[in-house]
Enzyme design. Structure first.
Site: not given
Length: 431
Positions: A126, A188, A211, A236, A258, A261, A325-326, A359, A413, A418
């Site tokens: 995306y 979508q 977003n 971001s 930043q 954005h 994030e940064h 970036d 067990e 087994h």
């Protein structure tokens, strides 16, 4: 920007401060669930409808083919192509080194175990295209996907007003050897890649930031389908730790980089010096009006704040709570605190290392966990596009060595089949 003194903050105050992009009334979830259901039920028809509703575009076709992309790419200047190619080469070089074969390990004589990489077959990328077009994100996702060897790469990006994509995204597609881009954006697009439509292939894993609606769609998809996601990468954010050795103009530039954005971005300054903090705030006010996206940046800065601490280690303590994030260490003393970093997506060291370099072109990946998800997630890498399958091989000596322990463990067990699967190999029954 609001200003706080760390010493005045309670644990509850800090917890409140570090929260972001919450949806307490589930308003975003409700909208996104409706979109997902509509795409699931109506396929391509829903995508055309949403392009008209959200992007204000009447599409005649849901995708651009190679001819369309080549035509768009012709409008990119030689200088712009060279910059994109520099970024491509650096990102490729950094990520190619991540593709490493692992050693075979003999855990005991005759018992050998190892892992081998296999690409995820079908991946969806995306590429956001709302208030800012991000060819850099296309590079950050497409390059590791190519290095990993993914068999099918589906790309979705919102259409522009002319019903096409930005020329820079078209040129990146050609660099990556991708000859089709679907003109689908928002939640979508995530739904289309998760469920598949008449035109869009259902993928195994979805990548890419977006977003709050895109992020919410990814988290819903992850919990309701067999399609995985890279991480919840939403609006971001940056956190700058600064001391008296920092340059206020640099700090302001990083905060604004930043903020531009989107209005839901966040820029946090954690500073050991009230003087430097105030000078940085003044620099923000000086630099902000010069920006083409000043209105967006100002709204984001209104949602941001400054925390004054008594020292770098206290500043790092707040940063680990925030899990940015940064993370920028705007100090000449960064080596003193890097060992204390616990939660961060990507870190930028010293006064001459802007987050903008990461970036675009330094080589590291900019698709990173946001909203405190850096506590548990890493950024995108080649590892994100592969599966690691374990193998093991046991010889006659090996089954004799490991068999008795497995028999005992299976007996413990109460799993007798087994035990028998081992026993029959150690002492096969007499014919």
């Amino acid at each position: 920007m609001r200003l706080y003194n760390y010493s005045d903050l309670s644990t509850a105050d800090i917890q409140q401060l570090v929260q972001r992009n919450v949806d307490p009334a589930n308003e975003i979830r409700t909208i996104v669930e409706d979109v997902i259901n509509h795409v699931q039920q109506h396929g391509d028809r829903a995508l055309y409808d949403y392009a008209n509703k959200f992007d204000k575009v009447q599409l005649s076709n849901l995708y651009l083919d190679k001819t369309d992309l080549e035509e768009l790419a012709e409008t990119v200047s030689a200088e712009q192509k060279a910059a994109l190619e520099t970024a491509y080469n650096n990102i490729y070089k950094f990520h190619r080194a991540q593709l490493k074969a692992e050693d075979k390990i003999e855990t005991m004589p005759g018992v050998t175990c190892w892992r081998e990489l296999r690409p995820i077959e079908k991946v969806g990328l995306y590429i956001p295209g709302g208030t800012a077009v991000l060819p850099s994100t296309f590079l950050m996702l497409g390059i590791p996907a190519r290095i990993a060897g993914c068999h099918e790469i589906v790309v979705c990006s919102p259409p522009q007003k002319n019903g096409k994509v930005n020329a820079f995204i078209a040129y990146v597609a050609l660099l990556l050897g991708i000859d089709k881009i679907y003109l689908v954006g928002g939640s979508q697009a995530i739904a289309a890649m998760a469920y598949g439509t008449e035109s869009i292939t259902k993928v195994d894993k979805i990548f890419g930031p977006g977003n709050q609606f895109v992020t919410k769609a990814k988290t819903i998809i992850q919990s309701t389908t067999t399609t995985a996601i890279d991480m919840p990468a939403g609006p971001s954010e940056v956190l700058v730790i600064a001391d008296e050795t920092a340059t206020p103009a640099f700090i302001a530039a990083d905060l604004l980089a930043q903020a531009e954005h989107g209005i839901d971005s966040q820029s946090i300054l954690v500073c050991t010096s009230a003087k430097i903090a105030n000078e940085a705030i003044a620099e923000v006010e000086r630099q902000l009006p010069t920006l083409p996206r000043a209105e967006i940046a100002r709204l984001a800065m209104d949602n941001s704040y400054v925390v004054i601490t008594s020292g770098l280690h206290e500043a790092m303590d707040f940063s680990n709570h925030y899990a940015p994030e940064h993370l920028i260490l705007a100090t000449e003393n960064w080596q003193q605190i890097t060992g204390s970093i616990i939660n961060a997506g990507s870190v930028f060291l010293g006064n001459l290392t802007p987050e903008a370099a990461g970036d675009y072109a330094s080589g590291t990946n900019h698709t990173l966990p946001t909203s405190s998800y850096a506590r548990a997630y890493s950024g995108v890498s080649v590892d994100s596009f592969v599966k690691k399958i374990t193998f093991q091989h046991i010889t006659r000596e090996g089954i004799q060595n490991i068999g008795p322990s497995v028999e005992i463990l299976a007996e413990m067990e109460g799993l007798h089949a087994h035990r028998n699967a081992v026993s029959i190999r150690i002492s096969p029954p007499t014919p």
